[in-house]
Design a protein around this motif. Structure first.
Motif, mmCIF file in Angstrom:
data_model
loop_
_atom_site.group_PDB
_atom_site.id
_atom_site.type_symbol
_atom_site.label_atom_id
_atom_site.label_comp_id
_atom_site.label_asym_id
_atom_site.label_seq_id
_atom_site.Cartn_x
_atom_site.Cartn_y
_atom_site.Cartn_z
ATOM 1 N N LEU A 92 0.822 -1.206 0.000
ATOM 2 C CA LEU A 92 0.000 0.000 0.000
ATOM 3 C C LEU A 92 0.858 1.259 0.000
ATOM 4 O O LEU A 92 0.609 2.201 -0.769
ATOM 5 N N LEU A 93 1.894 1.285 0.862
ATOM 6 C CA LEU A 93 2.772 2.453 0.926
ATOM 7 C C LEU A 93 3.510 2.677 -0.392
ATOM 8 O O LEU A 93 3.617 3.816 -0.874
ATOM 9 N N LEU A 94 4.009 1.607 -0.994
ATOM 10 C CA LEU A 94 4.761 1.732 -2.242
ATOM 11 C C LEU A 94 3.860 2.137 -3.404
ATOM 12 O O LEU A 94 4.277 2.891 -4.284
ATOM 13 N N PHE A 95 2.617 1.640 -3.403
ATOM 14 C CA PHE A 95 1.674 2.068 -4.435
ATOM 15 C C PHE A 95 1.395 3.560 -4.330
ATOM 16 O O PHE A 95 1.440 4.292 -5.336
ATOM 17 N N ALA B 185 15.852 26.200 -15.898
ATOM 18 C CA ALA B 185 17.054 25.421 -15.595
ATOM 19 C C ALA B 185 16.815 24.535 -14.381
ATOM 20 O O ALA B 185 16.272 24.977 -13.367
ATOM 21 N N GLY B 186 17.196 23.269 -14.484
ATOM 22 C CA GLY B 186 17.075 22.333 -13.386
ATOM 23 C C GLY B 186 15.743 21.619 -13.305
ATOM 24 O O GLY B 186 15.614 20.639 -12.551
ATOM 25 N N ALA B 187 14.749 22.061 -14.060
ATOM 26 C CA ALA B 187 13.431 21.416 -13.990
ATOM 27 C C ALA B 187 13.505 19.971 -14.489
ATOM 28 O O ALA B 187 12.901 19.071 -13.893
ATOM 29 N N TYR B 188 14.256 19.763 -15.560
ATOM 30 C CA TYR B 188 14.354 18.405 -16.098
ATOM 31 C C TYR B 188 15.146 17.496 -15.158
ATOM 32 O O TYR B 188 14.933 16.287 -15.133
ATOM 33 N N THR B 189 16.050 18.086 -14.369
ATOM 34 C CA THR B 189 16.783 17.314 -13.369
ATOM 35 C C THR B 189 15.833 16.780 -12.301
ATOM 36 O O THR B 189 15.934 15.612 -11.886
ATOM 37 N N ILE B 190 14.902 17.625 -11.873
ATOM 38 C CA ILE B 190 13.900 17.194 -10.898
ATOM 39 C C ILE B 190 13.023 16.100 -11.495
ATOM 40 O O ILE B 190 12.704 15.097 -10.829
ATOM 41 N N PHE B 191 12.643 16.264 -12.767
ATOM 42 C CA PHE B 191 11.844 15.237 -13.436
ATOM 43 C C PHE B 191 12.584 13.909 -13.472
ATOM 44 O O PHE B 191 12.002 12.852 -13.172
ATOM 45 N N ALA B 192 13.870 13.940 -13.840
ATOM 46 C CA ALA B 192 14.654 12.707 -13.923
ATOM 47 C C ALA B 192 14.753 12.033 -12.561
ATOM 48 O O ALA B 192 14.618 10.803 -12.441
ATOM 49 N N PHE B 193 14.953 12.819 -11.495
ATOM 50 C CA PHE B 193 15.059 12.257 -10.153
ATOM 51 C C PHE B 193 13.740 11.609 -9.739
ATOM 52 O O PHE B 193 13.725 10.502 -9.168
ATOM 53 N N LEU B 194 12.621 12.275 -10.023
ATOM 54 C CA LEU B 194 11.311 11.692 -9.716
ATOM 55 C C LEU B 194 11.083 10.419 -10.521
ATOM 56 O O LEU B 194 10.487 9.456 -10.025
ATOM 57 N N GLU B 195 11.576 10.410 -11.762
ATOM 58 C CA GLU B 195 11.466 9.218 -12.601
ATOM 59 C C GLU B 195 12.223 8.052 -11.972
ATOM 60 O O GLU B 195 11.744 6.911 -11.987
ATOM 61 N N LEU C 181 12.301 2.814 -8.953
ATOM 62 C CA LEU C 181 12.782 2.102 -7.769
ATOM 63 C C LEU C 181 11.624 1.627 -6.891
ATOM 64 O O LEU C 181 11.669 0.516 -6.336
ATOM 65 N N SER C 182 10.580 2.439 -6.757
ATOM 66 C CA SER C 182 9.433 2.016 -5.955
ATOM 67 C C SER C 182 8.668 0.895 -6.645
ATOM 68 O O SER C 182 8.092 0.024 -5.982
ATOM 69 N N PHE D 85 8.022 -2.711 -4.946
ATOM 70 C CA PHE D 85 6.688 -3.317 -4.860
ATOM 71 C C PHE D 85 6.743 -4.790 -5.255
ATOM 72 O O PHE D 85 6.172 -5.645 -4.580
ATOM 73 N N HIS D 86 7.428 -5.087 -6.351
ATOM 74 C CA HIS D 86 7.531 -6.480 -6.790
ATOM 75 C C HIS D 86 8.367 -7.309 -5.820
ATOM 76 O O HIS D 86 8.178 -8.530 -5.722
ATOM 77 N N MET D 87 9.248 -6.654 -5.079
ATOM 78 C CA MET D 87 10.084 -7.370 -4.127
ATOM 79 C C MET D 87 9.287 -7.851 -2.919
ATOM 80 O O MET D 87 9.750 -8.729 -2.162
ATOM 81 N N THR D 88 8.058 -7.347 -2.709
ATOM 82 C CA THR D 88 7.240 -7.807 -1.588
ATOM 83 C C THR D 88 6.839 -9.274 -1.732
ATOM 84 O O THR D 88 6.313 -9.873 -0.781
ATOM 85 N N ALA D 89 7.082 -9.849 -2.912
ATOM 86 C CA ALA D 89 6.882 -11.298 -3.080
ATOM 87 C C ALA D 89 7.754 -12.082 -2.110
ATOM 88 O O ALA D 89 7.469 -13.250 -1.810
ATOM 89 N N TRP D 90 8.812 -11.464 -1.611
ATOM 90 C CA TRP D 90 9.676 -12.092 -0.602
ATOM 91 C C TRP D 90 8.852 -12.548 0.599
ATOM 92 O O TRP D 90 9.063 -13.643 1.132
ATOM 93 N N TRP D 91 7.914 -11.701 1.062
ATOM 94 C CA TRP D 91 7.067 -12.052 2.204
ATOM 95 C C TRP D 91 5.902 -12.957 1.799
ATOM 96 O O TRP D 91 5.465 -13.787 2.577
ATOM 97 N N ASP D 92 5.409 -12.774 0.575
ATOM 98 C CA ASP D 92 4.230 -13.536 0.144
ATOM 99 C C ASP D 92 4.535 -15.019 -0.025
ATOM 100 O O ASP D 92 3.692 -15.871 0.261
ATOM 101 N N PHE D 93 5.740 -15.331 -0.528
ATOM 102 C CA PHE D 93 6.080 -16.720 -0.831
ATOM 103 C C PHE D 93 7.397 -17.131 -0.176
ATOM 104 O O PHE D 93 8.177 -17.887 -0.747
#
Length: 254
Positions: free
Chosen positions: A184-187, A210-220, A225-226, A230-238
């Motif tokens: 839920l948190l990662l979603f 200037a720098g706006a695209y840098t912020i976009f790239a970081f958010l990307e 990574l999130s 999220f897919h790594m939560t399969a560690w707990w599921d199985f």
């Protein structure tokens, strides 16, 4: 973190692998590819991967520029995504069977399971498409593949959280409660960062600050990574499951 395959016994088992090991390996492939491409682009192809149509200063490459614009980044990313795609389909089928094994009296539950499985598969297919067709090779296909990827990924995350609540899986064991909480948190984190990235992207295109695209790239980066987390939560599921290849019992052979 990685474990060697378990010792084989004498009842026909040819291969045995803990599902947790499979989950870590599957997520580490795109994680390594992502980190390699971004770091290599910053160190050796900074000007090429950070250039924008506005010509304003930018200090981080977008993911599309990092993974598809230059070599060897393009080759490493394609290799990592190709290696991780087959286990991803296997995990999708595992979740499909897992949800069908859970009891839920809601009349829409079977349909939501089918939609969730379809979105999971579509996410993987779209990732393969946007990986092997870079924005510099065919921008239209790459763009539509990205749209399909992000919509199916967000839809899959949302439906996964809904299915877990419908089956009350988050009230069963500490591992399942932890898995549901992180899902839920990662979603929510993925949804917020993607929405902010879209706003910053259009702000960059409209105002060329200037720098706006840098912020976009970081958010990307945070979106990607999130998604991996999220897919790594399969560690707990199985965590107590294993992938096995074994001979059929004598009475079940055809």
């Amino acid at each position: 973190m990685f474990e060697m395959p378990l010792p084989l016994d004498r009842d026909g088992i040819l291969f045995r692998l803990r599902f947790t090991t499979l989950a870590v390996g599957t997520v580490c492939c795109p994680l390594f590819g992502f980190l390699f491409c971004v770091i290599w682009s910053l160190l050796f192809h900074f000007q090429e991967t950070t250039a924008t149509h506005c010509g304003v200063p930018n200090y981080l490459p977008s993911i599309s520029a990092a993974i598809g614009g230059e070599t060897p980044q393009r080759y490493v990313w394609r290799l990592c995504i190709g290696l991780h795609s087959a286990p991803r389909f296997l995990v999708a089928i595992t979740y499909w069977n897992h949800y069908h094994s859970c009891h839920c009296a809601h009349p829409r539950y079977p349909r939501l399971c089918r939609i969730n499985f379809a979105l999971n598969v579509l996410e993987n297919i779209a990732l393969l498409l946007l990986t092997y067709v870079s924005s510099s090779e065919n921008y239209a296909i790459h763009e539509h593949s990205f749209i399909l990827f992000i919509t199916s990924a967000l839809g899959h995350m949302l439906l996964t959280c809904i299915l877990w609540r419908m089956t009350k899986k988050h009230t069963v064991s500490p591992e399942e409660r932890k898995s549901y909480k992180w899902k839920l948190l990662l979603f929510l984190f993925n949804l917020v960062t993607f929405s902010l990235a879209v706003c910053v992207y259009f702000h960059h295109n409209w105002y060329c600050e200037a720098g706006a695209y840098t912020i976009f790239a970081f958010l990307e980066y945070l979106v990607v990574l999130s998604n991996m987390a999220f897919h790594m939560t399969a560690w707990w599921d199985f965590g107590n499951k294993e992938l096995m290849v074994s001979s059929q019992p004598e009475d079940k052979r055809f």
